[in-house]
Design a protein around this motif. Structure first.
Motif, PDB file in Angstrom:
ATOM      1  N   HIS A 141      32.245  92.599 128.491  1.00  0.00           N
ATOM      2  CA  HIS A 141      30.924  93.205 128.301  1.00  0.00           C
ATOM      3  C   HIS A 141      30.880  94.121 127.087  1.00  0.00           C
ATOM      4  CE1 HIS A 141      29.609  91.546 132.109  1.00  0.00           C
ATOM      5  NE2 HIS A 141      30.614  92.122 132.727  1.00  0.00           N
ATOM      6  N   SER A 142      31.828  93.980 126.166  1.00  0.00           N
ATOM      7  CA  SER A 142      31.795  94.784 124.951  1.00  0.00           C
ATOM      8  C   SER A 142      30.787  94.203 123.967  1.00  0.00           C
ATOM      9  CB  SER A 142      33.175  94.835 124.288  1.00  0.00           C
ATOM     10  OG  SER A 142      34.106  95.520 125.081  1.00  0.00           O
ATOM     11  N   TYR A 143      30.208  95.080 123.182  1.00  0.00           N
ATOM     12  CA  TYR A 143      29.314  94.647 122.100  1.00  0.00           C
ATOM     13  C   TYR A 143      30.079  94.813 120.785  1.00  0.00           C
ATOM     14  CZ  TYR A 143      25.378  94.460 118.855  1.00  0.00           C
ATOM     15  OH  TYR A 143      24.539  94.122 117.822  1.00  0.00           O
ATOM     16  N   TYR A 144      30.169  93.737 120.006  1.00  0.00           N
ATOM     17  CA  TYR A 144      30.942  93.755 118.775  1.00  0.00           C
ATOM     18  C   TYR A 144      30.014  93.867 117.567  1.00  0.00           C
ATOM     19  CZ  TYR A 144      34.864  92.323 121.650  1.00  0.00           C
ATOM     20  OH  TYR A 144      35.839  92.278 122.607  1.00  0.00           O
ATOM     21  N   CYS A 184      33.619  97.874 118.443  1.00  0.00           N
ATOM     22  CA  CYS A 184      33.162  97.373 119.736  1.00  0.00           C
ATOM     23  C   CYS A 184      32.676  98.545 120.579  1.00  0.00           C
ATOM     24  CB  CYS A 184      34.238  96.566 120.466  1.00  0.00           C
ATOM     25  SG  CYS A 184      35.575  97.536 121.190  1.00  0.00           S
ATOM     26  N   GLY A 212      33.690  87.710 126.804  1.00  0.00           N
ATOM     27  CA  GLY A 212      33.204  88.695 125.855  1.00  0.00           C
ATOM     28  C   GLY A 212      33.550  88.395 124.409  1.00  0.00           C
ATOM     29  N   PRO A 272      39.021  90.416 121.571  1.00  0.00           N
ATOM     30  CA  PRO A 272      38.451  90.530 122.917  1.00  0.00           C
ATOM     31  C   PRO A 272      39.525  90.439 123.996  1.00  0.00           C
ATOM     32  CG  PRO A 272      37.128  89.051 121.575  1.00  0.00           C
ATOM     33  CD  PRO A 272      38.368  89.350 120.786  1.00  0.00           C
ATOM     34  N   CYS A 321      39.365  95.275 123.357  1.00  0.00           N
ATOM     35  CA  CYS A 321      38.102  95.656 124.006  1.00  0.00           C
ATOM     36  C   CYS A 321      37.933  94.880 125.311  1.00  0.00           C
ATOM     37  CB  CYS A 321      36.917  95.361 123.093  1.00  0.00           C
ATOM     38  SG  CYS A 321      37.106  96.028 121.411  1.00  0.00           S
ATOM     39  N   PHE A 372      31.745  99.715 124.482  1.00  0.00           N
ATOM     40  CA  PHE A 372      31.917  99.356 125.888  1.00  0.00           C
ATOM     41  C   PHE A 372      31.917 100.621 126.732  1.00  0.00           C
ATOM     42  CE2 PHE A 372      36.134  99.887 124.053  1.00  0.00           C
ATOM     43  CZ  PHE A 372      36.789 100.696 124.980  1.00  0.00           C
ATOM     44  N   GLU A 373      31.771 100.423 128.032  1.00  0.00           N
ATOM     45  CA  GLU A 373      31.806 101.537 128.977  1.00  0.00           C
ATOM     46  C   GLU A 373      33.190 101.638 129.597  1.00  0.00           C
ATOM     47  OE1 GLU A 373      27.657 101.753 131.239  1.00  0.00           O
ATOM     48  OE2 GLU A 373      28.426  99.716 131.032  1.00  0.00           O
ATOM     49  N   ARG A 374      33.599 102.852 129.884  1.00  0.00           N
ATOM     50  CA  ARG A 374      34.873 103.060 130.547  1.00  0.00           C
ATOM     51  C   ARG A 374      34.707 104.132 131.613  1.00  0.00           C
ATOM     52  NH1 ARG A 374      39.920 105.426 127.283  1.00  0.00           N
ATOM     53  NH2 ARG A 374      38.638 107.290 127.473  1.00  0.00           N
TER      54      ARG A 374
END
Length: 463
Positions: free
Chosen positions: A391-394, A414, A61, A384, A388, A416-418
């Protein structure tokens, strides 16, 4: 006991189908690179993954820097691009009221269109006129300018005649600190305290206006700390020592030292960094944890700023002063599918810390936290797999320096889903009426089933 030929043939056929299925499934999973050794060793030793490829569900990621010079706006609320910022700078450099010298830029950001225009805008529609809002300081006057990027003209120029002045730039802060460090009285005071001038860290803790004697002047307080033996210099203040600096005149206009009898705290055991610890913390070791998304994340980010997840959609951007800004947050009705507006614009406001101490070295610390210097400009890049997960988007921040030139503050946001336990829908009942109600689902995917089935046959098939 002999194995019947028909059963043996059946097992061979099943084995061929199984291997083909496992191979096809693994090849269709996203393959990533360079997973951490601690995780791969755990994954390789896990008996529950006999069909898994070590890299099939791992991804570093790491956000790769990109060239933002090619960015173009797609949404009315998209921040100014680097090209647009350069264009604003060119327009201001030829604007007669600001000539012959270029002003100090204290803020340069998108002048957002009127709310009604933004609400009416739909994807595919032409963008409303792009404008920039500029706060510039020239010859002691604060200019608030509106720049139309389509026409290339300054459409408004208002001079602020009230008290106060714009947010300090990093250049202003640097000037104030250099002026303070070169003051002779500071050197004398530090020697009395047994501190070397080279071991000092000086900061401008709070901006503000504190009385008519500061009217029309850019005044800032400077305080110093000892950094000897520790990076945590806040633990070693030079109490009672405050310098008042006139930023424009570049001089100390007031020097206060009422803490000569207060010793500077020791720096022993104040280095909080992990690498500085003499021995690891006394705790039982923690086993590695892996949160997997073998099919990738469920959210998407379109055009760099539009985040879509489940029934939600919102606009996300980095702002030099406010930090992270969420706009046009909407949720689609689960029955009709019609999007409903939840929030037009939201961001972290100021965190007010009222010290409420009338002492001369404390009264001015009416902190409005980092907002006085910029929540975005003081943000650090996210790491990363540390800050985060996979699969995080930065997202980078495109900010403006005091000379009007753009620069990139990388990876300060960032997405991301949790997994949070689905607390909004989980429900159960005590079986007092002879039945159970429990929203617990057991899902076994085909890959897991085949791996378990193969393991069973491999161990227990009659020899």
């Amino acid at each position: 006991m002999k194995t019947p030929p028909l059963l043996r043939l059946t097992f061979i056929l099943f084995l061929i189908i199984l291997l083909f299925t496992c191979s096809w499934y693994s090849l269709n999973l996203p393959v990533f690179s360079d997973p951490p050794k601690s995780i791969t060793s755990w994954l390789g030793n896990s008996k529950s993954r006999v069909c898994a490829h070590l890299g099939s569900v791992l991804e570093t990621g790491i956000h790769k820097p990109r060239d933002h010079m090619e960015d173009v706006p797609h949404h009315p609320l998209d921040p100014l691009t680097m090209q647009e910022i350069y264009k604003v700078r060119t327009i201001l450099s030829t604007y007669p009221p600001l000539l012959p010298s270029f002003p100090a830029i204290h803020s340069l950001s998108l002048e957002e269109p009127h709310k009604d225009l933004v609400l009416k805008w739909k994807e595919g529609d032409p963008l409303p006129p792009r404008k920039a809002l500029v706060i510039a300081l020239l010859n002691g006057q604060s200019h608030v300018l509106s720049v139309d990027l389509d026409s290339g003209l300054v459409t408004s120029n208002k001079i602020n005649h009230g008290s106060g002045y714009p947010m300090l730039t990093m250049n202003d802060i640097s000037v104030a600190i250099q002026v303070a460090l070169s003051h002779k009285e500071l050197n004398k005071s530090t020697i009395k305290r047994g501190i070397s001038l080279s071991d000092l860290t000086c900061i401008t803790p709070s901006a503000g206006w504190f009385g008519p004697n500061e009217e029309g002047r850019r005044i800032i307080k400077v305080q110093c700390f000892s950094n000897q033996g520790t990076p945590n210099f806040y633990m070693r203040p030079l109490e009672g020592l405050t310098m008042t600096v006139d930023i424009d005149k570049k001089e100390v206009v007031k020097f206060t030292d009422t803490g000569g009898g207060i010793p500077v705290p020791k720096g022993t055991d104040t280095d909080y960094r992990f690498k500085a610890q003499k021995e690891p913390p006394k705790m039982k070791p923690i086993n590695p944890i892996s949160i997997e998304q073998p099919l990738g994340p469920s959210f998407t980010v379109e055009d760099g700023h539009i985040v879509k997840w489940a029934n939600w959609e919102f606009h996300l951007k980095a702002d030099q002063r406010a930090g992270i800004v969420i706009s046009r947050a909407m949720v689609s009705d689960s029955e009709t599918g019609v999007p409903r507006s939840v929030m037009y614009k939201g961001f972290s406001s100021e965190l007010f810390v009222p010290y409420m101490d009338p002492d001369e070295n404390w009264y001015f610390k009416s902190y409005m936290d980092a907002g006085e210097f910029g929540m975005g400009v003081t943000a650090l890049s996210l790491v990363p797999l540390n800050d985060c997960p996979r699969h995080s988007y930065y997202m980078d921040g495109i900010f403006v320096s005091w000379d009007g030139k753009p620069y990139v503050q990388p990876s300060i946001i960032c997405v991301f889903e949790r997994y949070a336990g689905d607390s909004s829908w989980r429900h159960s009942e005590i079986p007092v009426n002879g039945f159970n109600v429990s929203d617990i689902n057991i899902i076994v995917d085909a890959h897991t089933f085949l791996c378990v089935f193969f393991f069973f046959f491999f161990v227990y098939f009659p020899k």
